[in-house]
Design a protein around this motif. Structure first.
Motif, PDB file in Angstrom:
ATOM      1  N   UNK A  78      37.199 109.346 -36.686  1.00 31.23           N
ATOM      2  CA  UNK A  78      36.096 109.492 -37.893  1.00 31.23           C
ATOM      3  C   UNK A  78      34.805 109.106 -37.330  1.00 31.23           C
ATOM      4  N   UNK A  79      34.748 107.991 -36.770  1.00 25.70           N
ATOM      5  CA  UNK A  79      33.345 107.494 -36.409  1.00 25.70           C
ATOM      6  C   UNK A  79      32.860 108.472 -35.283  1.00 25.70           C
ATOM      7  N   UNK A  80      33.466 108.844 -34.281  1.00 26.44           N
ATOM      8  CA  UNK A  80      33.157 109.547 -33.202  1.00 26.44           C
ATOM      9  C   UNK A  80      32.653 110.712 -33.662  1.00 26.44           C
ATOM     10  N   UNK A  81      33.098 111.458 -34.889  1.00 23.03           N
ATOM     11  CA  UNK A  81      32.563 112.572 -35.360  1.00 23.03           C
ATOM     12  C   UNK A  81      31.892 112.458 -36.852  1.00 23.03           C
ATOM     13  N   UNK A 159      32.482 102.880 -31.056  1.00 23.78           N
ATOM     14  CA  UNK A 159      32.214 104.189 -31.898  1.00 23.78           C
ATOM     15  C   UNK A 159      31.672 103.738 -33.103  1.00 23.78           C
ATOM     16  N   UNK A 160      31.770 102.835 -33.851  1.00 27.03           N
ATOM     17  CA  UNK A 160      31.185 102.504 -34.965  1.00 27.03           C
ATOM     18  C   UNK A 160      29.637 102.110 -34.636  1.00 27.03           C
ATOM     19  N   UNK A 241      34.310  93.095 -33.227  1.00 23.00           N
ATOM     20  CA  UNK A 241      34.178  94.058 -34.409  1.00 23.00           C
ATOM     21  C   UNK A 241      33.438  93.340 -35.205  1.00 23.00           C
ATOM     22  N   UNK A 242      33.199  92.148 -35.683  1.00 29.47           N
ATOM     23  CA  UNK A 242      32.531  91.671 -36.756  1.00 29.47           C
ATOM     24  C   UNK A 242      30.956  92.122 -36.715  1.00 29.47           C
ATOM     25  N   UNK A 243      30.061  91.669 -35.564  1.00 25.93           N
ATOM     26  CA  UNK A 243      28.743  92.357 -35.686  1.00 25.93           C
ATOM     27  C   UNK A 243      28.884  93.887 -35.683  1.00 25.93           C
ATOM     28  N   UNK A 247      26.491  95.578 -38.570  1.00 25.69           N
ATOM     29  CA  UNK A 247      25.424  96.696 -38.306  1.00 25.69           C
ATOM     30  C   UNK A 247      25.789  97.902 -39.000  1.00 25.69           C
ATOM     31  N   UNK A 248      26.867  98.293 -39.139  1.00 30.72           N
ATOM     32  CA  UNK A 248      27.300  99.445 -40.140  1.00 30.72           C
ATOM     33  C   UNK A 248      26.916  99.200 -41.597  1.00 30.72           C
ATOM     34  N   UNK A 249      27.102  97.960 -41.993  1.00 34.85           N
ATOM     35  CA  UNK A 249      26.609  97.807 -43.496  1.00 34.85           C
ATOM     36  C   UNK A 249      25.214  97.968 -43.680  1.00 34.85           C
TER      37      UNK A 249
END
Length: 260
Positions: A78-81, A159-160, A241-243, A247-249
């Motif tokens: 889902x993140x890749x697309x 990916x994220x 995965x935490x940072x 960054x996503x938020x």
């Protein structure tokens, strides 16, 4: 997580509606990585060793990274697309739903045909382990499992990060493949064959070295130290995965609808 597994079930059933296509794609994914493995084999057949590493030692590294990448591609597709959700304005719908955007994006797409590549990597893993004189104990077995699982988290984090760029660029950037496909190709070999700056970057910034190279050296008896220390080392993948989540938020807060 109940919602996530609901997404998983729905998409799996939808992909099985075209069974012939599904199985052909799965078989294709099974056979494609053999060309890469064959290239590695012929390289060692010609030169014997690579910086002190033998074929089956590199094959073990190849299989671990291959399994991690396959799992991430299967369950984090889902993140890749993600760019298609932003470009089409569909991300707006995810924002108004009372659930995490991360869970919804993860559940928007699964690529179950990548299980063919996972099976191929599993076969190579078993083959290489059968040819290597590794003295097993519980910490080493746990280390191997964590190497695969935490490697999956690293690829998911990458990916994220590449998906987060879409909040500003709308369309996905091909340059991001340097860290996804390029990271996979690079991590399939021991890091000490590269220049020092590459080793440092992919150990302390993107911790591939902590989930492949350093624990692998311990499994193969090329490094001394506490079993527990090397067992905990792959957890750097979980910390990475935490940072990525932070960054996503930030990206979500700066999202502006495309108006589609």
């Amino acid at each position: 997580m109940k919602l996530y597994f609901k997404y998983l079930s729905i998409i799996f059933k939808s992909q099985l509606q075209y069974r012939t296509s599904f199985w052909l794609l799965t078989f294709g994914q099974f056979f494609i990585p053999f060309s890469i493995l064959a290239a590695i084999y012929f390289k060692f057949e010609r030169f014997g060793q690579l910086q002190g590493w033998g074929f089956f030692e590199v094959a073990l590294c190849f299989s671990i990274i291959g399994m991690a990448y396959s799992l991430s591609e299967c369950f984090s597709r889902g993140f890749d697309l993600f760019s298609s959700l932003v470009a089409g304005g569909d991300f707006d719908r995810l924002l108004v739903r009372p659930r995490s955007t991360i869970v919804q994006v993860l559940g928007s797409k699964f690529e179950f045909t990548r299980l063919g590549r996972l099976i191929q990597s599993l076969i190579v893993l078993c083959w290489s382990l059968s040819q290597l004189p590794i003295v097993w104990n519980v910490p080493k077995a746990v280390t191997l499992v964590l190497m695969i699982l935490c490697g999956t988290l690293i690829f998911t984090g990458i990916f994220m990060l590449t998906a987060t760029l879409c909040f500003w660029t709308i369309q996905g950037l091909e340059i991001a493949n340097i860290l996804t496909d390029g990271g996979r190709e690079m991590a399939q070999y021991p890091l000490n064959i590269y220049q020092r700056w590459v080793t440092v970057f992919f150990t302390f910034i993107i911790p591939f070295g902590c989930v492949s190279y350093l624990p692998l050296m311990h499994l193969l008896g090329k490094a001394e130290g506490s079993d527990v220390l090397y067992m905990l080392m792959p957890l750097a993948g979980a910390l990475f995965l935490v940072p990525c989540l932070l960054v996503w938020q930030i990206g979500v807060r700066h999202y502006r609808s495309t108006g589609s």
